[in-house]
Motif scaffolding. Structure first.
Motif, PDB file in Angstrom:
ATOM      1  N   GLY A 156       0.656  -1.337   0.016  1.00  0.00           N
ATOM      2  CA  GLY A 156       0.068   0.180  -0.054  1.00  0.00           C
ATOM      3  C   GLY A 156       0.971   1.209   0.042  1.00  0.00           C
ATOM      4  N   ALA A 157       1.925   1.241  -0.461  1.00  0.00           N
ATOM      5  CA  ALA A 157       2.906   2.400  -0.689  1.00  0.00           C
ATOM      6  C   ALA A 157       2.039   3.378  -1.609  1.00  0.00           C
ATOM      7  N   THR A 158       2.229   4.738  -1.518  1.00  0.00           N
ATOM      8  CA  THR A 158       1.934   5.799  -2.072  1.00  0.00           C
ATOM      9  C   THR A 158       2.662   7.026  -1.962  1.00  0.00           C
ATOM     10  N   GLY A 159       2.695   7.959  -2.749  1.00  0.00           N
ATOM     11  CA  GLY A 159       3.388   9.136  -2.675  1.00  0.00           C
ATOM     12  C   GLY A 159       4.540   9.068  -3.437  1.00  0.00           C
ATOM     13  N   PRO A 160       5.703   9.835  -2.962  1.00  0.00           N
ATOM     14  CA  PRO A 160       6.907   9.814  -3.706  1.00  0.00           C
ATOM     15  C   PRO A 160       7.714   8.519  -3.630  1.00  0.00           C
ATOM     16  N   VAL A 161       7.265   7.466  -2.480  1.00  0.00           N
ATOM     17  CA  VAL A 161       7.826   6.201  -2.484  1.00  0.00           C
ATOM     18  C   VAL A 161       7.186   5.564  -3.476  1.00  0.00           C
ATOM     19  N   ALA A 162       5.883   5.363  -3.976  1.00  0.00           N
ATOM     20  CA  ALA A 162       5.287   4.683  -4.954  1.00  0.00           C
ATOM     21  C   ALA A 162       5.783   5.041  -6.398  1.00  0.00           C
ATOM     22  N   ARG A 163       5.892   6.276  -6.346  1.00  0.00           N
ATOM     23  CA  ARG A 163       6.183   7.157  -7.787  1.00  0.00           C
ATOM     24  C   ARG A 163       7.708   6.981  -8.090  1.00  0.00           C
ATOM     25  N   GLY A 164       8.611   6.660  -7.160  1.00  0.00           N
ATOM     26  CA  GLY A 164       9.821   6.450  -7.013  1.00  0.00           C
ATOM     27  C   GLY A 164       9.967   4.820  -7.663  1.00  0.00           C
ATOM     28  N   SER A 165       8.952   4.028  -7.300  1.00  0.00           N
ATOM     29  CA  SER A 165       9.002   2.705  -7.945  1.00  0.00           C
ATOM     30  C   SER A 165       8.231   2.803  -9.200  1.00  0.00           C
ATOM     31  N   GLY A 166       8.111   3.786  -9.980  1.00  0.00           N
ATOM     32  CA  GLY A 166       7.483   3.670 -11.163  1.00  0.00           C
ATOM     33  C   GLY A 166       6.125   3.524 -11.311  1.00  0.00           C
ATOM     34  N   ILE A 167       5.344   3.654 -10.103  1.00  0.00           N
ATOM     35  CA  ILE A 167       4.137   3.549 -10.079  1.00  0.00           C
ATOM     36  C   ILE A 167       3.269   5.044 -10.404  1.00  0.00           C
ATOM     37  N   ASP A 168       2.608   5.162 -11.532  1.00  0.00           N
ATOM     38  CA  ASP A 168       1.967   6.331 -11.776  1.00  0.00           C
ATOM     39  C   ASP A 168       0.860   6.744 -11.054  1.00  0.00           C
ATOM     40  N   VAL A 169       0.889   7.066  -9.703  1.00  0.00           N
ATOM     41  CA  VAL A 169      -0.302   7.302  -9.010  1.00  0.00           C
ATOM     42  C   VAL A 169      -0.108   8.734  -8.270  1.00  0.00           C
ATOM     43  N   ASP A 170      -0.991   9.576  -8.661  1.00  0.00           N
ATOM     44  CA  ASP A 170      -1.135  10.945  -7.674  1.00  0.00           C
ATOM     45  C   ASP A 170      -2.681  11.049  -7.511  1.00  0.00           C
ATOM     46  N   LEU A 171      -3.035  11.364  -6.413  1.00  0.00           N
ATOM     47  CA  LEU A 171      -4.359  11.713  -6.298  1.00  0.00           C
ATOM     48  C   LEU A 171      -4.897  13.004  -6.776  1.00  0.00           C
ATOM     49  N   ARG A 172      -3.820  14.014  -6.794  1.00  0.00           N
ATOM     50  CA  ARG A 172      -4.253  15.325  -7.261  1.00  0.00           C
ATOM     51  C   ARG A 172      -4.833  15.089  -8.530  1.00  0.00           C
TER      52      ARG A 172
END
Ligand code: SF4
Lengths: 564, 194
Positions: free
Chosen positions: A407-423
């Motif tokens: 359930g990682a989110t934010g910069p941690v997820a985005r640093g792993s290439g997961i394209d997720v940003d609630l904004r």
């Protein structure tokens, strides 16, 4: 926006494609998919589908939802007690499209609250269920390690359950942590050594305790021990009235000057609950000020990370603080406070841009003008620095699939290439009207996470710039800063919602259940750091102890939010 | 949930007496009072005092707990630059520290640890309680897990009130601790004060 390699790969994403999004119908399709598993259907404000399932069917239900409907993100587990039952709610989402939500509600018996653990499905449920056990008292069968997580082992009772007597004294003694220097902590056969890191340690970013087992210089096992800053935030919010008394607390969850982002999380959930429409002008101010907070927060993250991997209180840390000071100055002009802003109100913000407006805009622009040079400085000092790269490139690896299951989110997820940003994915505020990008990096390592933060600072600056333009040109007679909200808010009884915003560290979600009074019956905080921190053992095990420190720094946790 | 059904903890916690025994809770029974009569203030010349501050380099412990520690970091970084008073380098080990600034909410699990860190500091040692949380539990006073003030665990010499916005008060207060430390030349005196 950057391409995400995982979007097309992986079983979960493949499954999503077989089930196209069709609003409304979606819930029916899911019900059909689950068939007899669903005992009752309900609706939450955030999710059309809230399925009630039998305590023994939890894993089957979740497996089905994950593998066949693509719900690969268990964002939160809420536990609560009703008069006649206990209840755990699993809030599920999709990384590809966080607006698709489903809640799995598991009611359990009052006398023997026991249900199946979701840990085999989502690794993140491990800690969430431990917290539910600790604070509410629900037991989870099949859970790998069900013990208290926030409160000391010796604690009596479960503080958020109905029969808890707060006035009864609790005895908490100083239990010695295992002393690493004592002979008996060295296992002569396998030659491992036990090492305590924290809770008072410069590299733990607060009061975190890591129980580490070392094999030579490598980490064989690391078990984060949290709860040293568990200051009952949920209880405080449950005691406060919606309208005014809750808003000061969010400032203290993620206190790295990210207060406004947190306030927004509460504001969003409560506005959803009470059906309040926020005027556009207020949304622009919110967007601008929240992004200022994000810059301040990321700056500290980078500064302390540099401190962790190769520094002392020297240049980089000071430069980071310098930029923070500037951001805080602007925020102080706006809100009157450096950290504990208490600036948002339900339905808007508390006051307008301070007069003289020109001066405020000028100062904010000065800050933005200096920012490219400052980030360049960071790139010169940090990211292009060989020593830094040696420490960060290819250390603390977090593969995207692992990140998702935790359930990682934010910069941690985005640093792993997961394209997720609630904004962007679940737009709120004024973000969808503005021009900016979601930053992702495919490195999956410490270096990628730092890059994401530094580049996000630039994106935030872009957003602020546009907001300033908008605010400057906003017609004077249309500057509505607050919607008309009744003095006492009493949302309809038994309305439930879970709403999240993109805070500095990731998805900060709030679950509120109202009971018809002016205070929430249950207020649950889903903190991004809590989930992110769980990935630490995945990143650090098998690595050198020094890389453990780097990995921890790159997660950018803040204990106020982990422990709440 | 519990909030509506159970009464919240009384602000002056009746249970505290049960835990600590009678009399111990009197916040004004500090040695400072004994030494200086009713007023816990010390009067001296500003110059003399500032010279002492620069001369004695009070080393403080690198000790972050909660929100207040962020402002504490700002105090010893650029802009406010605590180094001006010879105190800008936080020590990572309690064995090298003279002052412990307690910057945040203390909860049940952390209190024993904090006591241990304090115990490890060499005499004479001084404690600054930063923020409302260390005075009374602050905004979280009613929390089931929150210790109602640092003074329940270790003796606090100086309280700095406020929540979060304490930065402006802090450097000034830091000076005042240093002033107390002026007596370091006479260890007995200092011990008595601390
Ligand atoms: S006094 Fe305020 S800023 Fe300081 S630790 Fe307590 S809540 Fe945080």
């Amino acid at each position: 926006m950057s391409a995400d390699p995982d979007r097309t790969a992986g079983a979960d994403a493949g499954a999503t494609e077989t089930l196209p999004v069709t609003e409304g119908v979606e819930a029916d399709r899911l019900a059909e998919l689950l068939g007899d598993l669903v005992r009752r259907r309900d609706e939450h404000l955030n999710a059309d589908a809230a399925f009630e399932v039998h305590p023994d069917d939890v894993q089957e239900t979740l497996f089905t939802l994950r593998d066949e409907a693509g719900f690969d993100h268990c964002s939160c587990v809420t536990a609560q007690e009703y008069d006649d039952r206990f209840e755990s709610i699993y809030h599920l989402k999709k990384y590809d499209d966080p607006t698709q939500e489903v809640s799995v509600v598991v009611p359990t018996d009052k006398a023997d609250p026991r249900s199946e653990s979701a840990e085999p499905v989502y690794r993140t449920a491990d800690w969430h269920e431990r917290e539910a056990y600790d604070l509410v008292g629900i037991e989870y069968d099949d859970h790998p390690d069900l013990r208290r997580i926030l409160l000391p082992e010796t604690w009596q009772g479960h503080p958020l359950s109905k029969d808890y007597d707060q006035d009864r004294p609790q005895v908490v003694t100083l239990q010695e942590h295992a002393n690493p220097l004592e002979e008996d902590h060295k296992d002569s056969e396998s030659d491992t050594m036990f090492l305590n890191i924290g809770p008072h340690h410069p590299a733990t970013h607060g009061v975190l305790h890591l129980k580490t087992t070392l094999d030579g210089e490598q980490v064989a096992d690391v078990d984060p021990d949290i709860g040293y800053l568990h200051r009952c935030e949920e209880q405080m919010c449950q005691q406060g009235t919606y309208r005014h008394q809750i808003m000061p607390y969010p400032d203290r969850w993620d206190y790295i000057s990210a207060g406004l982002l947190n306030e927004w999380a509460y504001a969003r959930a409560a506005e959803d609950l009470a059906d309040i429409e926020v005027p556009d002008y207020a949304q622009v101010i919110r967007t601008m000020s929240a992004e200022l907070c994000r810059i301040a927060s990321h700056m500290l993250a980078v500064g302390t990370f540099a401190l962790d991997v190769y520094g002392d209180f020297t240049a980089i840390f000071m430069y980071a603080i310098r930029e923070r000071e500037k951001a805080q100055k602007v925020l102080e002009d706006l809100t009157g406070q450096r950290m504990m802003f208490n600036y948002f109100r339900l339905g808007g913000v508390v006051w307008d841009i301070p007069e003289p407006r020109d001066e405020f805009f000028e100062r904010a622009r000065d800050f933005l003008d200096g920012l490219p040079q400052a980030t360049q400085e960071f790139h010169d000092l940090l990211t292009t620095n060989e020593i830094f790269q040696l420490r960060c490139v290819d250390t603390g690896i977090l593969p995207p699939e692992t990140a998702k299951s935790y359930g990682a989110t934010g910069p941690v997820a985005r640093g792993s290439g997961i394209d997720v940003d609630l904004r962007r994915d679940d737009p709120y505020g004024y973000y969808d009207e503005l021009d900016w990008d979601v930053i992702t990096q495919d490195g999956c390592d410490n270096y990628a996470r730092v890059l994401v933060r530094l580049r996000e600072v630039e994106e935030s600056a872009k957003i602020i710039e546009q907001c300033l333009d908008l605010l400057e040109d906003w017609p004077e007679d249309d500057r509505e800063i607050q919607a008309n909200v009744p003095r006492t808010l009493k949302p309809d009884p038994d309305t439930e919602t879970y709403r999240a915003v993109e805070a500095a560290k990731g998805e900060l979600g709030i679950y509120i259940r109202s009971d018809g009074t002016d205070t929430p019956a249950r207020f649950k905080i889903r903190s991004p750091c809590f989930s992110n921190l769980q990935t630490l053992s995945e990143m650090a095990e098998g690595e050198y102890i020094a890389d453990l420190v780097a990995a921890l720094g790159s997660l950018d946790i803040v204990l106020g939010e982990v422990d709440r | 949930m519990s909030s509506k059904d159970t009464p919240t903890t009384d602000a002056s916690t009746t249970t505290r007496d049960a835990r600590m025994g009678e009399g111990l809770d009197d916040r004004f029974n500090s040695k400072l009072r004994e030494a200086f009569g009713s007023s816990p203030f010390i009067l001296t010349k500003f110059d003399k005092f500032m010279n002492w501050v620069r001369g004695s380099s009070m080393f403080m412990l690198q000790f972050g707990i909660a929100c207040c520690s962020i402002e504490m970091m700002h105090t010893y970084a650029v802009k406010h630059d605590l180094d001006r008073f010879g105190a800008g380098v936080p020590r990572a080990s309690p064995r090298q520290a003279d002052v412990i600034i307690v910057p945040g909410t203390i909860v049940s699990k952390f209190a024993p640890r904090m006591k241990r860190v304090y115990d490890q500091m060499p005499e004479p040692k001084f404690v600054i309680g930063m923020g409302s949380c260390t005075i009374s539990g602050g905004p979280f006073q009613e929390g089931y897990n929150v210790v109602k003030g640092a003074e329940e665990v270790i003796p606090v010499d100086i309280h700095v009130p406020g929540t979060g916005a304490v930065l402006r008060t802090r450097p000034g207060r830091g000076r005042r601790t240093a002033r107390r430390g002026d007596r370091r030349g006479d260890p007995r005196d200092a011990v008595q004060l601390g």
